[in-house]
Motif scaffolding. Structure first.
Motif, short mmCIF file in Angstrom:
data_model
loop_
_atom_site.label_atom_id
_atom_site.label_comp_id
_atom_site.label_asym_id
_atom_site.label_seq_id
_atom_site.Cartn_x
_atom_site.Cartn_y
_atom_site.Cartn_z
N THR A 159 8.40 3.92 4.72
CA THR A 159 9.77 4.14 4.68
C THR A 159 10.17 5.49 5.24
OG1 THR A 159 10.04 2.38 3.03
CG2 THR A 159 11.51 3.86 2.89
N ILE A 160 11.23 5.40 6.02
CA ILE A 160 11.94 6.88 6.47
C ILE A 160 12.72 7.48 5.50
CG2 ILE A 160 13.12 7.62 8.35
CD1 ILE A 160 12.35 5.31 9.93
N VAL A 217 7.69 6.68 -4.69
CA VAL A 217 6.38 6.86 -5.44
C VAL A 217 6.57 6.07 -6.65
CG1 VAL A 217 7.29 9.06 -6.53
CG2 VAL A 217 4.84 8.55 -6.51
N ILE A 218 7.51 6.22 -7.39
CA ILE A 218 7.94 5.44 -8.35
C ILE A 218 7.76 3.62 -8.19
CG2 ILE A 218 9.47 4.74 -10.40
CD1 ILE A 218 10.20 7.60 -10.76
N GLN A 219 8.38 3.35 -7.09
CA GLN A 219 8.30 2.04 -6.74
C GLN A 219 6.97 1.56 -6.50
OE1 GLN A 219 10.41 -0.38 -7.12
NE2 GLN A 219 12.72 0.49 -7.11
N THR A 240 0.88 -1.10 0.01
CA THR A 240 0.05 0.02 0.00
C THR A 240 1.09 1.36 0.17
OG1 THR A 240 0.01 0.14 2.37
CG2 THR A 240 -1.76 -1.29 1.18
N ILE A 241 0.24 2.35 -0.39
CA ILE A 241 0.96 3.77 -0.18
C ILE A 241 1.45 3.93 1.29
CG2 ILE A 241 -1.15 5.00 0.02
CD1 ILE A 241 2.04 5.90 -1.58
N GLU A 242 0.62 3.64 2.36
CA GLU A 242 0.94 3.71 3.55
C GLU A 242 2.36 3.14 3.85
OE1 GLU A 242 -3.09 4.74 3.35
OE2 GLU A 242 -2.01 2.94 2.48
N TYR A 302 -0.68 10.49 -3.66
CA TYR A 302 -0.23 9.34 -4.64
C TYR A 302 -1.17 8.18 -4.37
CZ TYR A 302 4.08 12.07 -4.19
OH TYR A 302 5.04 12.99 -4.35
N SER A 303 -1.85 7.98 -3.49
CA SER A 303 -2.89 7.07 -3.42
C SER A 303 -4.21 7.43 -4.43
CB SER A 303 -3.54 6.74 -2.15
OG SER A 303 -4.18 7.79 -1.56
N ALA A 304 -4.33 8.66 -4.50
CA ALA A 304 -5.29 9.24 -5.25
C ALA A 304 -4.80 8.95 -6.77
CB ALA A 304 -5.55 10.70 -5.05
N MET A 305 -3.58 9.46 -7.03
CA MET A 305 -2.94 9.29 -8.50
C MET A 305 -3.13 7.58 -8.64
SD MET A 305 0.66 10.32 -9.57
CE MET A 305 1.56 9.20 -8.72
N LEU A 306 -2.83 6.68 -7.99
CA LEU A 306 -2.82 5.40 -8.34
C LEU A 306 -4.13 4.97 -8.76
CD1 LEU A 306 -1.44 2.53 -8.88
CD2 LEU A 306 -2.01 2.12 -6.66
N LYS A 307 -5.23 5.55 -8.10
CA LYS A 307 -6.59 5.10 -8.25
C LYS A 307 -7.00 5.86 -9.63
CE LYS A 307 -7.95 4.81 -3.37
NZ LYS A 307 -8.95 5.52 -2.24
#
Length: 639
Positions: free
Chosen positions: A44-45, A425-427, A37-39, A620-625
């Motif tokens: 990741t730090i 974000v790319i991964q 998930t994006i979360e 980024y979650s909205a972008m994927l959707k």
């Protein structure tokens, strides 16, 4: 905007160079792949920076561990982090320890407006703004060798230009040291306090180096030249014998030279097959650090100046050593390791110790790095024959039998560069089945002076054609579904998204614009005050809003929104000082009239770039959707 500084996302040992038009060489992976998930990706730090405490027992750095950037310290032997700042509203970044005690300097702006102030924090936790004022911007310039004073640049006297102040390290009393009335960019003060290195921007491809003498108050031009060439100051040596600088005068790539302050001699120091992007010295000059931009990943070299011997650094597969900080004792080193499948991790290494100490573990332990992918450097020839370099991410599950949708990812700038290394974000997109091609269209940094200048006054045309040709390249890869290709980009890359949808409306199936320019006339007329010294360079690069008004109108998508017929998502920070919110408002309003799918998200506490995890997760979650619905879920004519 394009600047003369070559920005790099990481430092590394080596780069893979593939032949022109050669498809990416990848192996099919048949094992099951876990999706995250994006979360999980955002958990990741991220960490950056490194400064040793005076006793060299701790390292100061910055991290977004809590969801927002703050300053931390960690023991060099490893252990728990200690928070030095605890902001919950504004991203805060560590600058440095004081040389003689445990006070620290840090910087923060207000909601992403880029008006950074410089603060001091005492060991007792008290904080003080050393640069108070409503509209100023401050930049730390280093300590004097004895630690009794430090330099700060601010634009408080004139919002257009940065002056240099000398601060007393105990009382914080200050005095104006260098008054900048001529539109220079101050670079640094020599250790003996007698010289200031300055740069002057003529165009983005043509810059000069000057040096100011604090005793005579005279400014000397060090780089007279007749061709469009870049000259950029790098550093003074600790003994103040030389000013080191980089230039591409007479060559395609930046090489390292130095100017003798005593007799005015210039001489070459080092050359490489790529750009040398900078150099620095340890405290006494025992070591010199060099960074080279090697085809999308930078190589770092540490040389013992007396012998010329290179310091041996750890080897990192698909990655490298980065972000070096040498302790004042010159017997210890802090550095970052970054790979394609692993974000920055901080290490400590001391002379006499066989193995470096790993101080951080940044990748979320819920993520198996083997589920992530390595990058590859690929090239294709554009329609006019120019070679276009790219960074490619290929999902494990993409095969000729299971073709994947693809994205052309456009960097900012215009003169930025998509580099190798970890990108959450790319991964995330690749993990969810998207091939990503990070294009370095003409005008990008790192590939020589000719390539860098090849987009000047051509925006909306040749650089955009490169993106169109990138789709053709992707369509030739056996594992890409040529009928499902989108375009995504931020800042100038966001402009390219809008330009692609407006001027090449049948090429891409979907676009995601992240704080992109839609109206060049307004953007060029409303540049931040502190960019005044490079205003004419921006005009030469993009266009003059007075003399070339019609041309800029023609290449501004906000005036041609009626041509956009493909689904569009726009992400914007409300406090962005570079690309104003009005840029996104206007293009969204124009596209809404076309009865095409459009989504618009504005973050009230962000500027030019999203620094807070909660906003990254939402955006980024909205972008994927959005991509899943309008690109991955797109119906083909043959379906």
């Amino acid at each position: 905007m394009k600047t003369t500084a070559r920005q790099l996302s990481g430092l590394a040992i080596a780069a893979t160079i593939l032949a022109l038009t050669t498809p990416a060489i990848t192996q099919s992976v048949t094992r099951p792949q876990k999706h995250y998930t994006i979360e999980q990706f955002m958990n990741t730090i991220a960490i950056t920076g490194a400064s040793f405490s005076p006793d060299e027992s701790r390292i100061l750095f910055s991290s977004n561990k809590t969801g927002i950037w703050n300053a931390y310290t960690v023991p060099v032997i490893g252990g728990e982090w200690s928070p030095m700042t605890t902001s919950t509203t504004d991203s805060t970044y560590a600058v440095t320890y004081f040389p003689k005690d445990d006070r620290i300097l840090f910087t923060r702006d207000q909601g992403g407006n880029e008006l950074n102030h410089l603060y001091v924090r005492t060991p007792e936790g008290q904080e003080k703004d050393l640069t108070p004022g409503a509209k100023l911007k401050a930049v730390f310039g280093g300590f004097t060798p004895d630690g009794g004073a430090f330099w700060v640049q601010t634009n408080e006297r004139d919002p257009r230009f940065f002056d240099i102040y000398r601060y007393d390290a105990k009382s914080y009393e200050r005095a104006l040291f260098y008054e900048n009335k001529d539109g220079f960019f101050p670079s640094g003060v020599s250790d003996d306090g007698k010289w200031v290195a300055l740069s002057k921007v003529i165009t983005t491809s043509n810059t000069d180096v000057y040096v100011w003498n604090a005793e005579t108050k005279q400014t000397t031009h060090l780089s007279p030249h007749t061709t469009e060439s870049q000259y950029q100051p790098a550093t003074f040596d600790p003994a103040t014998r030389y000013l080191y600088y980089v230039t591409n005068d007479g060559s395609e790539f930046l090489r390292l030279r130095r100017y003798a302050l005593g007799d005015g001699r210039h001489e070459d120091v080092e050359k490489a097959e790529w750009d040398i992007v900078g150099t620095s010295f340890s405290k006494t000059g025992k070591y010199r650090v060099l960074a080279i931009n090697e085809d999308g990943r930078a190589a770092i070299r540490i040389t013992e100046t007396a012998t010329g011997k290179l310091m041996e650094l750890p080897y990192v597969p698909s990655g490298g050593v980065a972000g070096v900080a040498i302790a004042d004792s010159e017997s210890a080193l802090a550095f970052y390791v970054n790979g394609d499948r692993s974000p920055n991790d901080l290490y400590f290494m001391k002379r006499g110790i066989e193995k470096p100490v790993k101080l951080t573990s940044s990748l979320n332990p819920e993520i198996d790095a083997s589920d992530l992918v390595d990058t590859e450097v690929v090239r294709f020839k554009a329609r006019d024959g120019m070679a276009i370099p790219n960074i490619l991410w290929k999902p494990h599950q993409a095969t000729a039998a299971a073709k994947a949708p693809a994205i052309v990812w456009v960097h900012g700038g215009p003169g930025g560069q998509t580099t190798r290394g970890y990108s959450a974000v790319i991964q995330y997109l690749v993990n969810n089945g998207y091939v990503v091609l990070g294009i370095n269209n003409r005008g990008s940094s790192g590939y020589g002076r000719t390539f860098f200048a090849a987009d000047d006054q051509k925006h909306g045309r040749e650089p955009l054609w490169d993106c169109v040709d990138a789709k053709k390249y992707l369509a030739g890869l056996p594992y890409v579904d040529a009928n499902r290709v989108g375009i995504v980009g931020g800042s100038y890359g966001g402009y390219m998204v809008l330009a692609a949808l407006a001027y090449q409306p049948d090429v891409f199936d979907v676009g995601v614009d992240i704080f992109g320019v839609s109206n060049w006339l307004r953007t060029l007329e409303s540049i931040p005050a502190w960019w005044e010294a490079q205003r004419t360079a921006l005009y030469a690069e993009i266009g003059d809003p007075v003399k070339q008004k019609q041309m800029l109108h023609d290449i501004s998508p906000a005036f041609h929104g009626d041509k956009i017929r493909k689904p569009l998502m726009v992400l914007q920070g409300a406090n962005d000082p570079r690309v104003l919110k009005a840029e996104s408002d206007d293009v969204v309003a124009a596209v809404k009239k076309n009865d095409v799918p459009i989504e618009y998200i504005v973050f009230p506490d962000e500027g030019h770039g999203f620094t807070k995890k909660k906003n990254q997760i939402e955006g980024y979650s909205a972008m994927l959707k959005f991509l899943d619905k309008h690109l991955k879920g797109k119906k083909n004519a043959s379906d």
